[in-house]
Write a protein that holds these residues in place. Structure first.
Motif, PDB file in Angstrom:
ATOM      1  N   ASP A 198     -43.176-104.944  75.728  1.00  0.00           N
ATOM      2  CA  ASP A 198     -41.933-104.227  76.004  1.00  0.00           C
ATOM      3  C   ASP A 198     -40.794-105.186  76.329  1.00  0.00           C
ATOM      4  O   ASP A 198     -39.620-104.843  76.174  1.00  0.00           O
ATOM      5  CB  ASP A 198     -42.129-103.259  77.176  1.00  0.00           C
ATOM      6  N   ARG A 201     -37.832-105.918  73.887  1.00  0.00           N
ATOM      7  CA  ARG A 201     -36.654-105.068  73.703  1.00  0.00           C
ATOM      8  C   ARG A 201     -35.399-105.793  74.160  1.00  0.00           C
ATOM      9  O   ARG A 201     -34.337-105.675  73.549  1.00  0.00           O
ATOM     10  CB  ARG A 201     -36.831-103.768  74.489  1.00  0.00           C
ATOM     11  N   GLU A 202     -35.531-106.544  75.257  1.00  0.00           N
ATOM     12  CA  GLU A 202     -34.394-107.310  75.768  1.00  0.00           C
ATOM     13  C   GLU A 202     -34.346-108.710  75.166  1.00  0.00           C
ATOM     14  O   GLU A 202     -33.270-109.283  74.988  1.00  0.00           O
ATOM     15  CB  GLU A 202     -34.477-107.406  77.291  1.00  0.00           C
ATOM     16  N   PRO A 204     -35.816-110.294  71.884  1.00  0.00           N
ATOM     17  CA  PRO A 204     -36.553-110.120  70.628  1.00  0.00           C
ATOM     18  C   PRO A 204     -37.414-111.312  70.240  1.00  0.00           C
ATOM     19  O   PRO A 204     -38.431-111.149  69.549  1.00  0.00           O
ATOM     20  CB  PRO A 204     -35.434-109.878  69.602  1.00  0.00           C
ATOM     21  N   ARG A 207     -41.336-111.372  70.473  1.00  0.00           N
ATOM     22  CA  ARG A 207     -42.261-110.730  69.531  1.00  0.00           C
ATOM     23  C   ARG A 207     -43.251-111.740  68.962  1.00  0.00           C
ATOM     24  O   ARG A 207     -44.412-111.431  68.771  1.00  0.00           O
ATOM     25  CB  ARG A 207     -41.463-110.067  68.395  1.00  0.00           C
TER      26      ARG A 207
END
Length: 315
Positions: A198, A201-202, A204, A207
């Motif tokens: 999660d 989301r702030e 990227p 990932r």
């Protein structure tokens, strides 16, 4: 009898992919093998394949098998695959159907409790995955997979960081502590599950870190710091690893587990730690313009909130 591999063949060109492509229809059979493959395609997912009537009936599971019966995972049924896929691994060329790296994550046998067009209930006996699962069709073409037995892992710990108590001088019993830099950045806990986090989301760029964990679950503790003009996420603790909570383990055990991950990338790294003597670490922090050092008791568990087991000492 219809050829169960006709759809599989129609999606592949034997001159362009190393995947097995049998020329004839499968002869049938009554075996009970299964395979789970980790597939780094356009998006990371796991392919669950169950032997049935001479083919491998297949589902793509984006987050892998659920570890907790309270959580269902999406399972997208794909075309039947040939039996040779039980051991297939390799690189499917980019641009081809399913292009990307595929590895065998687990194999074993299974027992069938129910098999219908809309529901498949099985018991898996693998090296890395075991238990009772049911795959069931929802509205439309999608399926879900549900674990029917108890959790296969510890629950995630509360995502609240452990904070140091400020102290003017280093502790006298320095041999009972490890000393780390105080980075002066922003604290960030990073939970990773199913190759995703999660926190991306702030940020990227996280990932890539999450995907590198594959199916391994983890909760990392770190700090966003500016080093050499670049923002780096510096990790210095591990709260959860591969299904097991580490919060009750001593700092030394958590630190060893963290270092074994070998976290090093363009945007993240493992923080250095020095046991036993605050002096050189404090001096180095002062020279680098850092706010100070953090002394961490070697035998301390991870205690969310303000703790006297971690001490912030200004440089």
């Amino acid at each position: 009898m219809p050829d169960k591999l006709e759809r599989y063949r129609s999606k592949r060109d034997r001159t362009r992919t190393p995947e097995p492509i049998p020329a004839e229809a499968p002869p049938g059979g009554d075996g009970n093998a299964f395979v789970i493959q980790e597939h780094h395609a356009r998006s990371l997912h796991w392919d669950l394949r169950l032997e049935r009537d001479g083919v491998l009936v297949s589902w793509a599971v984006p987050k892998g098998l659920p570890a907790d019966p309270k959580t269902n995972h999406l399972a997208v049924q794909t075309e039947d695959h040939p039996m040779e896929y039980l051991t297939f691994h390799g690189e499917i060329p980019k641009g081809e159907y399913g292009g990307g790296t595929m590895t065998v994550w687990d194999t074993g046998t299974y027992e069938t409790e129910k098999w219908s067009d809309r529901e498949v209930k099985v018991v898996l006996h693998g090296n890395r995955s075991s238990g009772r699962f049911v795959l069931f069709q929802t509205r439309g073409k999608n399926w879900m997979i549900h674990r029917m037995d108890g959790p296969a892992r510890d629950p995630f710990p509360p995502l609240e960081p452990m904070l140091p108590t400020e102290r003017a001088k280093p502790p006298k019993d320095s041999s009972a502590y490890a000393f780390e830099f105080a980075w002066g950045g922003r604290r960030l806990l990073v939970p990773i599950e199913g190759g995703r986090t999660d926190a991306a989301r702030e940020h990227p760029w996280l990932r890539g870190l999450a995907e590198s964990f594959g199916s391994r679950t983890a909760v990392l503790d770190g700090e966003l710091a500016t080093l050499g003009g670049a923002e780096i996420l510096v990790f210095y603790d591990l709260l959860y690893d591969d299904g097991h909570s580490l919060v009750t383990e001593p700092y030394t055990a958590r630190r060893s587990a963290l270092e074994s991950l070998g976290l090093s990338g363009g945007h993240w790294q493992t923080a250095p730690s020095w046991p036993g003597d605050a002096g050189p670490v404090r001096q180095a922090a002062r020279e680098q313009g850092l706010p100070g050092v953090v002394a961490k008791r070697l035998d301390s568990p991870y205690e969310p909130g303000l703790s006297k087991a971690w001490l912030f000492i200004p440089a």
